[in-house]
Design a protein around this motif. Structure first.
Motif, PDB file in Angstrom:
ATOM      1  N   GLY A   9       0.728  -1.298  -0.029  1.00  0.00           N
ATOM      2  CA  GLY A   9      -0.037  -0.151  -0.057  1.00  0.00           C
ATOM      3  C   GLY A   9       1.163   1.266   0.176  1.00  0.00           C
ATOM      4  N   ARG A  10       0.287   2.251   0.967  1.00  0.00           N
ATOM      5  CA  ARG A  10       0.938   3.659   0.696  1.00  0.00           C
ATOM      6  C   ARG A  10       2.368   3.618   1.308  1.00  0.00           C
ATOM      7  NH1 ARG A  10      -2.996   5.135   5.672  1.00  0.00           N
ATOM      8  NH2 ARG A  10      -2.207   3.238   6.428  1.00  0.00           N
ATOM      9  N   GLY A  11       2.807   2.477   2.126  1.00  0.00           N
ATOM     10  CA  GLY A  11       3.920   2.462   2.644  1.00  0.00           C
ATOM     11  C   GLY A  11       4.442   3.487   3.812  1.00  0.00           C
ATOM     12  N   SER A  12       3.523   3.802   4.644  1.00  0.00           N
ATOM     13  CA  SER A  12       3.894   4.716   5.851  1.00  0.00           C
ATOM     14  C   SER A  12       4.568   4.032   6.892  1.00  0.00           C
ATOM     15  CB  SER A  12       2.696   5.386   6.390  1.00  0.00           C
ATOM     16  OG  SER A  12       2.028   4.547   7.319  1.00  0.00           O
ATOM     17  N   ASN A  13       4.590   2.732   6.994  1.00  0.00           N
ATOM     18  CA  ASN A  13       5.275   2.111   8.029  1.00  0.00           C
ATOM     19  C   ASN A  13       6.913   1.995   7.368  1.00  0.00           C
ATOM     20  OD1 ASN A  13       4.118   0.988  10.459  1.00  0.00           O
ATOM     21  ND2 ASN A  13       2.722   0.708   8.903  1.00  0.00           N
ATOM     22  N   PHE A  14       6.726   1.748   5.860  1.00  0.00           N
ATOM     23  CA  PHE A  14       7.991   1.543   5.352  1.00  0.00           C
ATOM     24  C   PHE A  14       8.845   3.123   5.610  1.00  0.00           C
ATOM     25  CE2 PHE A  14      11.138   0.958   2.068  1.00  0.00           C
ATOM     26  CZ  PHE A  14      11.016   1.593   0.974  1.00  0.00           C
ATOM     27  N   ASN A 106       5.511  -9.032  11.171  1.00  0.00           N
ATOM     28  CA  ASN A 106       4.505  -8.416  10.511  1.00  0.00           C
ATOM     29  C   ASN A 106       3.988  -7.374  11.525  1.00  0.00           C
ATOM     30  OD1 ASN A 106       2.202  -8.119   8.519  1.00  0.00           O
ATOM     31  ND2 ASN A 106       0.860  -9.327  10.069  1.00  0.00           N
ATOM     32  N   ILE A 107       3.415  -6.314  11.167  1.00  0.00           N
ATOM     33  CA  ILE A 107       2.693  -5.505  11.985  1.00  0.00           C
ATOM     34  C   ILE A 107       1.307  -5.418  11.819  1.00  0.00           C
ATOM     35  CG2 ILE A 107       3.314  -3.690  10.223  1.00  0.00           C
ATOM     36  CD1 ILE A 107       3.500  -1.957  13.253  1.00  0.00           C
ATOM     37  N   HIS A 108       0.510  -5.785  12.642  1.00  0.00           N
ATOM     38  CA  HIS A 108      -0.968  -5.779  12.655  1.00  0.00           C
ATOM     39  C   HIS A 108      -1.897  -4.579  13.239  1.00  0.00           C
ATOM     40  CE1 HIS A 108      -4.814  -7.819  11.799  1.00  0.00           C
ATOM     41  NE2 HIS A 108      -5.155  -7.508  13.164  1.00  0.00           N
ATOM     42  N   PRO A 109      -2.751  -3.908  12.805  1.00  0.00           N
ATOM     43  CA  PRO A 109      -3.439  -2.846  13.527  1.00  0.00           C
ATOM     44  C   PRO A 109      -4.280  -3.147  14.556  1.00  0.00           C
ATOM     45  CG  PRO A 109      -4.345  -3.086  11.410  1.00  0.00           C
ATOM     46  CD  PRO A 109      -3.346  -4.026  11.320  1.00  0.00           C
ATOM     47  N   ALA A 110      -4.048  -4.168  15.290  1.00  0.00           N
ATOM     48  CA  ALA A 110      -5.162  -4.508  16.645  1.00  0.00           C
ATOM     49  C   ALA A 110      -4.037  -5.373  17.630  1.00  0.00           C
ATOM     50  CB  ALA A 110      -6.234  -5.395  15.986  1.00  0.00           C
ATOM     51  N   ILE A 177       0.682   4.762  16.539  1.00  0.00           N
ATOM     52  CA  ILE A 177       1.665   3.464  17.375  1.00  0.00           C
ATOM     53  C   ILE A 177       2.455   2.600  16.650  1.00  0.00           C
ATOM     54  CG2 ILE A 177       1.083   1.598  18.831  1.00  0.00           C
ATOM     55  CD1 ILE A 177      -1.204   3.260  20.277  1.00  0.00           C
ATOM     56  N   GLU A 178       2.004   2.277  15.431  1.00  0.00           N
ATOM     57  CA  GLU A 178       2.490   1.381  14.520  1.00  0.00           C
ATOM     58  C   GLU A 178       3.872   1.911  14.270  1.00  0.00           C
ATOM     59  OE1 GLU A 178       0.394  -0.298  11.177  1.00  0.00           O
ATOM     60  OE2 GLU A 178      -1.199   0.289  12.238  1.00  0.00           O
ATOM     61  N   HIS A 179       3.794   3.318  13.971  1.00  0.00           N
ATOM     62  CA  HIS A 179       5.201   4.239  13.468  1.00  0.00           C
ATOM     63  C   HIS A 179       6.188   4.072  14.618  1.00  0.00           C
ATOM     64  CE1 HIS A 179       2.876   5.900   9.935  1.00  0.00           C
ATOM     65  NE2 HIS A 179       3.083   4.934   9.862  1.00  0.00           N
TER      66      HIS A 179
END
Ligand code: GRF
Length: 204
Positions: A9-14, A106-110, A177-179
């Motif tokens: 996707g957009r890659g904000s974690n990247f 892997n990063i999961h949003p929950a 929080i992911e970031h």
């Protein structure tokens, strides 16, 4: 530590990983960005930072084995030591998981194991959390094994769901929080401070 990032996707974690590297916080380098989606925003970020990219789409291969072989070849080519799935929506071939056992996160949003598993990605996760009336959500980083979203948990951070939160407002809070936690977890791996025994993971 040479990291291969998989993103759809957009890659904000990247981008968050790149920012942590460029700030001198994360002693690592991203050697390749892999995606199944040639329009992924993550590709644009990779090009901006001159990071090699590789597009893998299932249509290009007639079996999981040939896809796995091609993927392993690319991962070797870029001297991959660690793999990050940052919003990657396809299954990782089991041959890749075996080759990189305990070196794929892997990063999961929950807060897994809640709100995980097939179909639980992106907006669907936050819609389910809001619909459930849960008062707490957050993000989870886990090792990737053969079972979708079921690998041992490495790091989690929670937040309170406000009464007036919508799936969109919750998604934005969780993404923040992911970031935060993704570079923290990667730094622990890069510095050899992660201990794994079976399904138990400690960060020293
Ligand atoms: C993130 O919410 C992540 O938890 C999920 O997919 C999303 C990726 O977002 N796996 P981005 O592409 O990193 O902005």
């Amino acid at each position: 530590m040479n990291i291969a990032v998989f993103a759809s996707g957009r890659g904000s974690n990247f981008q968050a990983i790149l920012d942590a590297i460029n700030a001198g916080f994360l002693p690592a380098r991203i050697t390749v960005l892999i995606s199944n989606n040639s329009d992924a925003g993550a590709f644009k970020i990779a090009h901006k930072y001159n990071i090699p990219t590789q597009h893998f789409s299932q249509k290009m291969f007639f079996s999981e084995e040939t896809l796995a072989d091609a993927m392993l070849e690319v991962l070797e080519k870029y001297h991959t030591e660690f793999i990050v799935l940052a919003g990657y929506l396809k299954k990782i071939p089991v041959q890749v998981i075996r080759q990189y056992r305990n070196r794929i996160i892997n990063i999961h949003p929950a807060l897994l194991p809640s709100f995980g598993g097939l179909g639980m990605y992106g907006h669907y996760v936050h819609e389910a959390v809001i619909a459930s009336g849960e008062k707490v959500s957050g993000a989870t980083i886990h090792l990737v094994d053969e079972e979708y979203d079921r690998g041992p948990i490495v790091l989690q951070k929670s937040l309170r769901v406000a009464p007036d939160d919508t799936p969109d407002s919750l998604a934005a809070k969780v993404l923040k929080i992911e970031h935060e936690i993704l570079p923290l977890a990667l730094k622990a791996f890069a510095e050899g401070r992660v201990k794994i025994e079976g399904r138990k993971v400690w960060i020293m």
